[in-house]
Design a protein around this motif. Structure first.
Motif, PDB file in Angstrom:
ATOM      1  N   PHE A  27       0.818  -1.218   0.000  1.00 26.23           N
ATOM      2  CA  PHE A  27       0.000   0.000   0.000  1.00 26.23           C
ATOM      3  C   PHE A  27       0.854   1.270   0.000  1.00 26.23           C
ATOM      4  O   PHE A  27       0.332   2.358  -0.161  1.00 26.23           O
ATOM      5  N   LEU A  28       2.152   1.113   0.227  1.00 25.03           N
ATOM      6  CA  LEU A  28       3.047   2.264   0.260  1.00 25.03           C
ATOM      7  C   LEU A  28       3.856   2.340  -1.028  1.00 25.03           C
ATOM      8  O   LEU A  28       4.007   1.342  -1.737  1.00 25.03           O
ATOM      9  N   SER A  29       4.401   3.509  -1.308  1.00 25.10           N
ATOM     10  CA  SER A  29       5.392   3.602  -2.370  1.00 25.10           C
ATOM     11  C   SER A  29       6.593   2.765  -1.965  1.00 25.10           C
ATOM     12  O   SER A  29       7.070   2.860  -0.829  1.00 25.10           O
ATOM     13  N   PRO A  30       7.107   1.910  -2.866  1.00 23.06           N
ATOM     14  CA  PRO A  30       8.293   1.116  -2.510  1.00 23.06           C
ATOM     15  C   PRO A  30       9.488   1.976  -2.111  1.00 23.06           C
ATOM     16  O   PRO A  30      10.374   1.509  -1.397  1.00 23.06           O
ATOM     17  N   ALA A  31       9.500   3.231  -2.571  1.00 24.85           N
ATOM     18  CA  ALA A  31      10.606   4.129  -2.247  1.00 24.85           C
ATOM     19  C   ALA A  31      10.346   4.954  -0.996  1.00 24.85           C
ATOM     20  O   ALA A  31      11.165   5.805  -0.648  1.00 24.85           O
TER      21      ALA A  31
ATOM     22  N   SER B  37      12.600  -0.785   4.790  1.00 25.60           N
ATOM     23  CA  SER B  37      13.843  -0.089   4.445  1.00 25.60           C
ATOM     24  C   SER B  37      13.828   0.228   2.963  1.00 25.60           C
ATOM     25  O   SER B  37      13.220  -0.493   2.162  1.00 25.60           O
ATOM     26  N   VAL B  38      14.485   1.317   2.594  1.00 23.14           N
ATOM     27  CA  VAL B  38      14.677   1.621   1.182  1.00 23.14           C
ATOM     28  C   VAL B  38      16.176   1.597   0.918  1.00 23.14           C
ATOM     29  O   VAL B  38      16.973   2.120   1.706  1.00 23.14           O
TER      30      VAL B  38
ATOM     31  N   ALA C  55      10.871  -6.686  -1.974  1.00 20.19           N
ATOM     32  CA  ALA C  55       9.476  -6.529  -2.392  1.00 20.19           C
ATOM     33  C   ALA C  55       9.350  -5.926  -3.790  1.00 20.19           C
ATOM     34  O   ALA C  55       8.689  -6.482  -4.662  1.00 20.19           O
ATOM     35  N   TYR C  56       9.980  -4.782  -4.020  1.00 18.06           N
ATOM     36  CA  TYR C  56       9.882  -4.078  -5.300  1.00 18.06           C
ATOM     37  C   TYR C  56      11.231  -3.444  -5.615  1.00 18.06           C
ATOM     38  O   TYR C  56      11.970  -3.058  -4.720  1.00 18.06           O
ATOM     39  N   PHE C  57      11.511  -3.295  -6.912  1.00 17.81           N
ATOM     40  CA  PHE C  57      12.713  -2.570  -7.312  1.00 17.81           C
ATOM     41  C   PHE C  57      12.429  -1.797  -8.594  1.00 17.81           C
ATOM     42  O   PHE C  57      11.516  -2.135  -9.362  1.00 17.81           O
ATOM     43  N   ALA C  58      13.217  -0.758  -8.825  1.00 20.40           N
ATOM     44  CA  ALA C  58      13.111   0.048 -10.044  1.00 20.40           C
ATOM     45  C   ALA C  58      14.520   0.360 -10.537  1.00 20.40           C
ATOM     46  O   ALA C  58      15.447   0.539  -9.738  1.00 20.40           O
ATOM     47  N   ILE C  59      14.672   0.400 -11.854  1.00 18.12           N
ATOM     48  CA  ILE C  59      15.934   0.790 -12.493  1.00 18.12           C
ATOM     49  C   ILE C  59      15.771   2.232 -12.959  1.00 18.12           C
ATOM     50  O   ILE C  59      14.837   2.548 -13.709  1.00 18.12           O
TER      51      ILE C  59
ATOM     52  N   PHE D  91      23.642   3.422 -14.053  1.00 17.35           N
ATOM     53  CA  PHE D  91      22.232   3.417 -13.680  1.00 17.35           C
ATOM     54  C   PHE D  91      22.118   3.207 -12.170  1.00 17.35           C
ATOM     55  O   PHE D  91      23.069   2.763 -11.515  1.00 17.35           O
ATOM     56  N   GLN D  92      20.943   3.559 -11.642  1.00 16.93           N
ATOM     57  CA  GLN D  92      20.697   3.368 -10.220  1.00 16.93           C
ATOM     58  C   GLN D  92      19.598   2.324 -10.005  1.00 16.93           C
ATOM     59  O   GLN D  92      18.713   2.149 -10.853  1.00 16.93           O
ATOM     60  N   VAL D  93      19.669   1.648  -8.874  1.00 16.70           N
ATOM     61  CA  VAL D  93      18.640   0.702  -8.445  1.00 16.70           C
ATOM     62  C   VAL D  93      18.076   1.198  -7.121  1.00 16.70           C
ATOM     63  O   VAL D  93      18.832   1.513  -6.201  1.00 16.70           O
ATOM     64  N   VAL D  94      16.760   1.302  -7.050  1.00 15.58           N
ATOM     65  CA  VAL D  94      16.087   1.610  -5.788  1.00 15.58           C
ATOM     66  C   VAL D  94      15.233   0.401  -5.432  1.00 15.58           C
ATOM     67  O   VAL D  94      14.466  -0.110  -6.269  1.00 15.58           O
ATOM     68  N   LEU D  95      15.369  -0.071  -4.196  1.00 12.44           N
ATOM     69  CA  LEU D  95      14.736  -1.323  -3.786  1.00 12.44           C
ATOM     70  C   LEU D  95      14.006  -1.125  -2.470  1.00 12.44           C
ATOM     71  O   LEU D  95      14.551  -0.528  -1.529  1.00 12.44           O
ATOM     72  N   GLY D  96      12.755  -1.598  -2.412  1.00 15.23           N
ATOM     73  CA  GLY D  96      11.988  -1.581  -1.168  1.00 15.23           C
ATOM     74  C   GLY D  96      12.113  -2.924  -0.471  1.00 15.23           C
ATOM     75  O   GLY D  96      11.782  -3.957  -1.052  1.00 15.23           O
TER      76      GLY D  96
END
Length: 870
Positions: A33-37, A100-101, A131-135, A180-185
């Motif tokens: 329900f939250l933004s992964p970031a 954690s992010v 849980a989730y990741f974005a490139i 590139f960067q990776v952001v992970l929840g």
């Protein structure tokens, strides 16, 4: 540069250094329900000097820290400075849940030799227990115009998950390295990682594995590979062979589309369909493949299981043949265009098969069985055969035992579960998968899988093992441990007439009691009335509210007194509530004082066997002992069955609890009290009615003799001003039963799920469809078929459940809305609900409607823009 060190392929270097921000309180599964970031705003650059509020930290704020992964991508995140012991002293496990992010970098290096390929490399990403990741682009300043695409990680570390292909957010440079960067929840879930005390730690430790590799053709390779579709053996669904014959018909072949042409984002190529599949004649087998109208089509990067059917009466397979060769022909296909015979490709795959001997009274092997529904969703389950056939000795067949595994148990690769079950003299043990090792906690689709496995085994035995068959519409004895113990409570209390008895070991009573929502973030901001809607969506899962349905069912409840995984109070409380409904309930509670959560003999002991012998001693499918008063409790009629012949079909107020109290005497006089019920039915083959009173009104049933002879009569509430009354209805109206429940009802699909998007061209909608298809296969072993709206409008069959993404200006959406009679409408591309317009930027809409003249559902996934879609 020395020619010997020149590279001809793209290379990726992933940094082993991670920036970490946390911990932040969340409740169990609140990460969805939250933004992964959270708490970052990814439209702005990340400021590593900034602090963020967190109730877990001394002083009330946390800052960025560093962590390092090993050479294999393993990363451990913990916060030793947090006073976890103080937090858990008052809040228990709920205080260990946190979010954690994480952020790191990777660098793409182009080939040293100039490439003539016009497409970008794509990434193969494995994200276990994240849980989730974005490139994202390496340059933060580009984020203001970039919308992150979020990909679900394999948070449950499910075995045999499909390969996850990820496109780059921007094209990399061809003449120098691109960063590139990776952001992970990363959520810490008690159900996943457990109590830290169990692994001798004073603080919770989040364990994630994250790796990236390049998945692109070698330099000089053409867009279309020789084999654009490859075998994905981890997704095969193969029955055992007994004495040279397959135990069951269904054979599932895992296929993966690896065509690289789709990387050219202006292209719509890369779609492939299966034209035919055949076993070479030397094996003596005949394969029946689904018809062209339901042909298997693979979208770019998609993993899909091709369902075939083996002819049981064909020739024997030699025992020394351990691989079954299959020739598969695929053709490029788009928008239902004719198969291109020139571009067709043929691949031969080899499917490993296991030969086992016929069982005997003293020896057996857990048998792998399979089934499918309409050439869709091939499914595997295990069975343990009884010692004796039906014609040997006395007593005949007994009701099968449905054995539900715990969370994270793979019934095929982890043999301990089948080994720990007690083989019976005359009853089959059916071990369903629940679709995956985690499934849906034996709710919804997992329940359907369990009951379908029982029916599938009957069909298998009827065709090849008649002397071992049981009746098709049999009742079952439900048994389970841990999550399966919870599932045993759930299945038996929602489908009471299908269950003869229950053995529930170490089961929790409901998810909110297992890990409370004490530390929830959203409760600090949401209107309590809206929060109630979310909490109401969990109502159907609250086992304690439905124990009235088990008040007259034999129950054996078991728990280890030293269980540190599911505390024993869960079973104690379930038994206590059950006895409130019936002080004389046939329920036995056994607590083993020194036993932990699991021990090998928890279900394989003399006490459990004595319970089975007692409940099996009554004649097969004999009516339950008559009782003079009982209460049927229902939340979602479509996900509930009858009790003693009485069934609730429609509620006055969906989302609220419904109860039907029935009092009867020996002369057939019945008094019924209905709470929040609009329609219910009675099966007169199970109920004798001489006089019927509903809500204080005498109801005549004499005129309904024809319907009574047929077996069922329906009763509908009639509102007349301030008073209500009831009338008997002679014929069933399908609209009586309300199919609406939660959005997860879309997963209860008999066949595959159709995902409809505006077109098959590269688009945000296609990206979302591919990610949903990947998640359906990963978490539910469901196959999805992606189609364009024009294909469906043109007659492409969509017989199951459907997900519609965008497509607001199509005739399809207009027709679905009109036929479903929903309050939603789309006016000029803007969504409207009861006069309220939804046009705010970055808004997403998710709602469920019923297909007209069908029990199937349509889930609309709509948005005002690309950010809203994400």
């Amino acid at each position: 540069m020395n020619c010997a060190t020149r590279t001809t392929e793209w290379r990726v270097d992933v940094s082993r250094e991670w920036d970490v921000l946390g911990p932040f309180p969340i409740h169990a599964r609140e990460q969805h329900f939250l933004s992964p970031a959270f708490p970052l705003d990814l439209s702005q650059s990340i400021d590593l000097t900034r602090t963020y509020p967190s109730a877990y930290a001394d002083g009330g704020s946390v800052s960025w820290s560093k962590a390092s992964s090993d050479g294999h991508g393993n990363l451990k995140i913990s916060y030793p400075s947090i006073r976890w012991e103080q937090l858990r002293a008052t809040e228990g496990w709920a205080a260990l849940q946190h979010h954690s992010v994480l952020r790191t970098y990777f660098t793409l290096h182009p080939p040293d030799e100039e490439s003539t390929q016009g497409f970008d490399p794509r990434l193969r990403v494995e994200c276990l227990q994240g849980a989730y990741f974005a490139i994202l682009p390496g340059d933060d300043t580009a984020w203001t115009t970039h919308t992150p695409e979020w990909h679900m990680g394999n948070v449950y570390a499910l075995e045999n998950a499909p390969v996850q292909f990820v496109s780059l957010p921007i094209s990399p440079c061809r003449d120098k390295a691109t960063r590139f960067q990776v952001v992970l929840g990363g959520p810490y879930e008690i159900r996943l990682f457990g109590d830290p005390l169990a692994y001798n730690s004073a603080h919770p430790i989040l364990s994630i594995n994250f790796t990236i590799s390049i998945d692109s053709p070698p330099l000089g390779t053409s867009f279309h590979l020789t084999t654009p579709v490859v075998h994905a053996p981890a997704h095969d669904v193969v029955p055992d062979f007994i004495n040279g014959k397959p135990f069951s018909k269904t054979l599932g072949i895992g296929l993966r589309n690896v065509d690289y042409a789709r990387v050219a984002k202006s292209s719509v190529s890369g779609w492939w369909s299966v034209v035919s599949a055949a076993v070479p004649p030397c094996t003596g087998f005949v394969l029946v493949v689904s018809s062209p109208s339901t042909a298997t089509r693979l979208a770019p990067t998609q993993t899909h299981v091709l369902t075939l059917e083996l002819a049981i009466d064909s020739g024997l397979v030699p025992i020394n043949l351990t691989e079954l060769p299959i020739d598969i022909v695929v053709s490029p296909c788009l928008d239902e265009s004719p198969y291109d015979t020139v571009e067709q490709r043929r691949l031969r795959i080899h499917v490993p098969i296991r030969h086992i001997p016929m069982w005997t009274p003293t020896s057996y092997t857990a048998i792998r069985a399979t089934y499918s529904v309409g050439f869709n969703n091939s499914t595997i389950f295990l069975v343990l055969p009884p010692r004796l056939p039906n014609d040997e000795g006395e007593g005949g067949p007994k009701e099968p035992i449905l054995a539900l595994h715990g969370a994270g148990v793979d019934i095929v690769s982890q043999t301990f579960w089948a080994d720990s079950l007690p083989r019976q003299d005359r009853a089959w043990l059916v071990i369903p998968s629940g679709r995956t090792s985690w499934g849906l906690d034996w709710h919804g689709p997992s329940v359907a899988d369990a009951f379908t496995a029982v029916t599938a085994l009957h069909d298998i035995l009827r065709e090849g093992f008649m002397n071992w068959v049981y009746p098709r519409h049999t009742r079952v004895v439900v048994m389970g441990h841990s999550n399966g113990g919870q599932g045993a409570w759930y299945v038996a209390s929602r489908w009471p007439d299908r269950v003869k008895a229950v053995v529930a070991a170490a089961g929790y009573i409901k998810s909110q009691a297992y890990v409370p929502w004490t530390m929830s973030r959203f409760t600090h901001f949401i209107d309590p009335a809206l929060r109630a809607i979310l909490e109401t969506s969990l109502l159907p899962d609250d086992n304690d509210l439905f124990l009235s349905n088990l008040a007259y069912t034999p129950v054996l409840a078991i728990h280890g007194g030293m269980d540190d995984n599911v505390p024993p109070w869960h079973t104690r409380e379930a038994v206590s509530v059950l006895r409130e409904w019936n002080p004389d309930a046939d329920v036995t509670y056994v607590e083993e004082p020194s036993k932990p959560h699991w021990w090998t003999e928890v279900l394989k002991n003399t006490r459990v066997q004595a319970f089975f012998d007692r409940v099996h001693c009554t004649p097969y499918n004999a009516p339950k002992t008559k009782c003079h008063k009982f209460t049927l409790t229902v939340a979602i009629p479509a996900e509930s069955g009858p009790m003693r012949g009485w069934q609730v079909l429609a509620l006055e107020v969906p989302g609220r609890l419904a109860r039907l109290e029935v009092c009867e005497d020996d002369e057939g006089r019945i008094n019924v009290k209905a709470s929040n019920i609009r329609v219910f039915s009675v099966d007169f083959s199970k109920v004798f009615v001489n006089k019927l009173v509903i809500g204080g009104h005498n109801i005549s049933v004499a005129h309904a003799s024809t319907s009574r002879d047929a077996g069922t009569l329906w009763f509908e509430q009639i509102a007349d001003g301030s008073s209500t009354s009831w009338k008997a209805v002679d014929s069933y109206v399908e609209a009586f039963q309300q199919p609406h429940g939660r959005a997860q009802a879309i997963l209860s699909a008999d066949g595959g799920i159709d995902i409809v998007i505006p077109s098959l061209n590269h688009s945000p909608e296609l990206s979302v469809a591919l990610r949903i298809a990947h998640s359906l296969r990963t978490f539910h072993l469901l196959d999805a078929r992606i189609s364009s709206a024009s294909e469906v409008e043109g007659g492409r069959a969509c017989d199951g459940n459907m997900i519609v993404i965008g497509s607001t200006d199509t005739l399809l959406v207009k027709d679905l809305l009109e036929r479903s009679q929903t309050e939603w409408s789309c006016e000029g591309g803007t969504w409207v609900l009861n006069g309220k317009t939804f046009d705010r930027p970055s808004s997403g809409l998710l709602f469920l409607v019923k297909k007209s003249f069908s029990s199937n559902m349509v889930l609309f996934l709509q948005s005002t823009d690309t950010e809203g879609l994400e």
